[in-house]
Design a protein around this motif. Structure first.
Motif, PDB file in Angstrom:
ATOM      1  N   PRO A 162       0.802  -1.228   0.000  1.00 11.99           N
ATOM      2  CA  PRO A 162       0.000   0.000   0.000  1.00 11.99           C
ATOM      3  C   PRO A 162       0.835   1.279   0.000  1.00 11.99           C
ATOM      4  CG  PRO A 162      -0.785  -1.522   1.685  1.00 11.99           C
ATOM      5  CD  PRO A 162       0.506  -2.070   1.148  1.00 11.99           C
TER       6      PRO A 162
ATOM      7  N   ASP B 214       3.824   3.293  -4.871  1.00  3.73           N
ATOM      8  CA  ASP B 214       3.006   3.779  -5.987  1.00  3.73           C
ATOM      9  C   ASP B 214       2.957   2.807  -7.159  1.00  3.73           C
ATOM     10  OD1 ASP B 214       2.309   6.131  -4.729  1.00  3.73           O
ATOM     11  OD2 ASP B 214       3.997   7.252  -5.551  1.00  3.73           O
TER      12      ASP B 214
ATOM     13  N   ALA C 285       0.046   3.621  -9.885  1.00  2.00           N
ATOM     14  CA  ALA C 285      -1.388   3.662  -9.622  1.00  2.00           C
ATOM     15  C   ALA C 285      -2.107   4.721 -10.459  1.00  2.00           C
ATOM     16  CB  ALA C 285      -1.639   3.897  -8.139  1.00  2.00           C
TER      17      ALA C 285
ATOM     18  N   LYS D 122      -9.377   1.877  -8.459  1.00  2.00           N
ATOM     19  CA  LYS D 122      -8.651   1.829  -7.191  1.00  2.00           C
ATOM     20  C   LYS D 122      -8.201   0.387  -6.998  1.00  2.00           C
ATOM     21  CE  LYS D 122     -11.152   5.292  -4.537  1.00  2.00           C
ATOM     22  NZ  LYS D 122     -11.956   5.503  -3.321  1.00  2.00           N
TER      23      LYS D 122
ATOM     24  N   LYS E   8      -4.225  -1.684  -1.992  1.00  2.53           N
ATOM     25  CA  LYS E   8      -3.404  -0.491  -1.802  1.00  2.53           C
ATOM     26  C   LYS E   8      -4.211   0.678  -1.224  1.00  2.53           C
ATOM     27  CE  LYS E   8       0.127  -1.158  -5.302  1.00  2.53           C
ATOM     28  NZ  LYS E   8       1.280  -0.684  -4.586  1.00  2.53           N
ATOM     29  N   ASP E   9      -5.526   0.527  -1.151  1.00  5.26           N
ATOM     30  CA  ASP E   9      -6.410   1.601  -0.713  1.00  5.26           C
ATOM     31  C   ASP E   9      -7.213   1.143   0.500  1.00  5.26           C
ATOM     32  OD1 ASP E   9      -8.408   3.488  -0.361  1.00  5.26           O
ATOM     33  OD2 ASP E   9      -8.862   3.665  -2.485  1.00  5.26           O
TER      34      ASP E   9
ATOM     35  N   SER F 218      -9.592   2.594   2.098  1.00  4.51           N
ATOM     36  CA  SER F 218     -10.931   3.168   2.254  1.00  4.51           C
ATOM     37  C   SER F 218     -12.023   2.102   2.147  1.00  4.51           C
ATOM     38  CB  SER F 218     -11.170   4.264   1.211  1.00  4.51           C
ATOM     39  OG  SER F 218     -11.224   3.714  -0.091  1.00  4.51           O
TER      40      SER F 218
ATOM     41  N   ALA G 244     -13.199   1.008  -1.441  1.00  3.31           N
ATOM     42  CA  ALA G 244     -12.265   0.304  -2.333  1.00  3.31           C
ATOM     43  C   ALA G 244     -12.777  -1.120  -2.562  1.00  3.31           C
ATOM     44  CB  ALA G 244     -10.868   0.258  -1.728  1.00  3.31           C
TER      45      ALA G 244
END
Length: 141
Positions: free
Chosen positions: A58, A61, A74, A80, A84-85, A87, A90
């Motif tokens: 995560p 990049d 990314a 997404k 790696k995200d 939220s 995601a």
């Protein structure tokens, strides 16, 4: 007869893991087909005769990289990347559009995806940016 539906050509074997040129960690292989399904401009990308890999860190990049240390970040990927995200919105299952929040709040979601996977009604190798099954990304019960 030639075209997308003809017999596949002989596959060349590449190392199963390779080191990400940005973070120095080894990651698993992904197909060029998977990469083409996720980058914003696949018509501008030319796959080379080499292994390609998916960086799941995560903090890095880089999403995809080749044995020649070329990489795709990314910002060049259409969706997404769930691993790696962090939220809630995601995706963690790309075949069925399951978000992290949905999976955390509804145990039926994992059961559904598990059954679909058992019945081979998923398309993980192309729909998931990592090119593999998403079940490992589901929250642990």
């Amino acid at each position: 007869m030639s075209g997308c539906c003809s017999s596949p050509r002989q596959e060349i074997s590449y190392p199963k893991k390779h080191v990400c040129p940005k973070n120095g960690q080894a990651y698993g292989q992904v197909s060029a087909t998977t990469i083409k399904h996720h980058i914003k401009a696949p018509w501008e990308w030319q796959a080379k005769e080499q292994g390609y890999y998916f960086c799941s860190d995560p903090a890095c990049d880089v999403v995809y990289f080749g044995q020649d240390d070329s990489f795709i970040e990314a910002s060049a990927v259409r969706t997404k990347v769930g691993v790696k995200d962090p939220s809630g919105d995601a995706l963690i299952c790309y075949c069925y559009g399951v978000t992290r929040e949905e999976a955390e709040n509804n145990p039926q979601v994992r059961d559904f995806v598990l059954e679909e996977t058992k019945q081979k009604r998923c398309s993980c190798t192309t729909k998931n940016p990592a090119g593999n099954c998403c079940l490992a990304n589901f929250p642990k019960n």
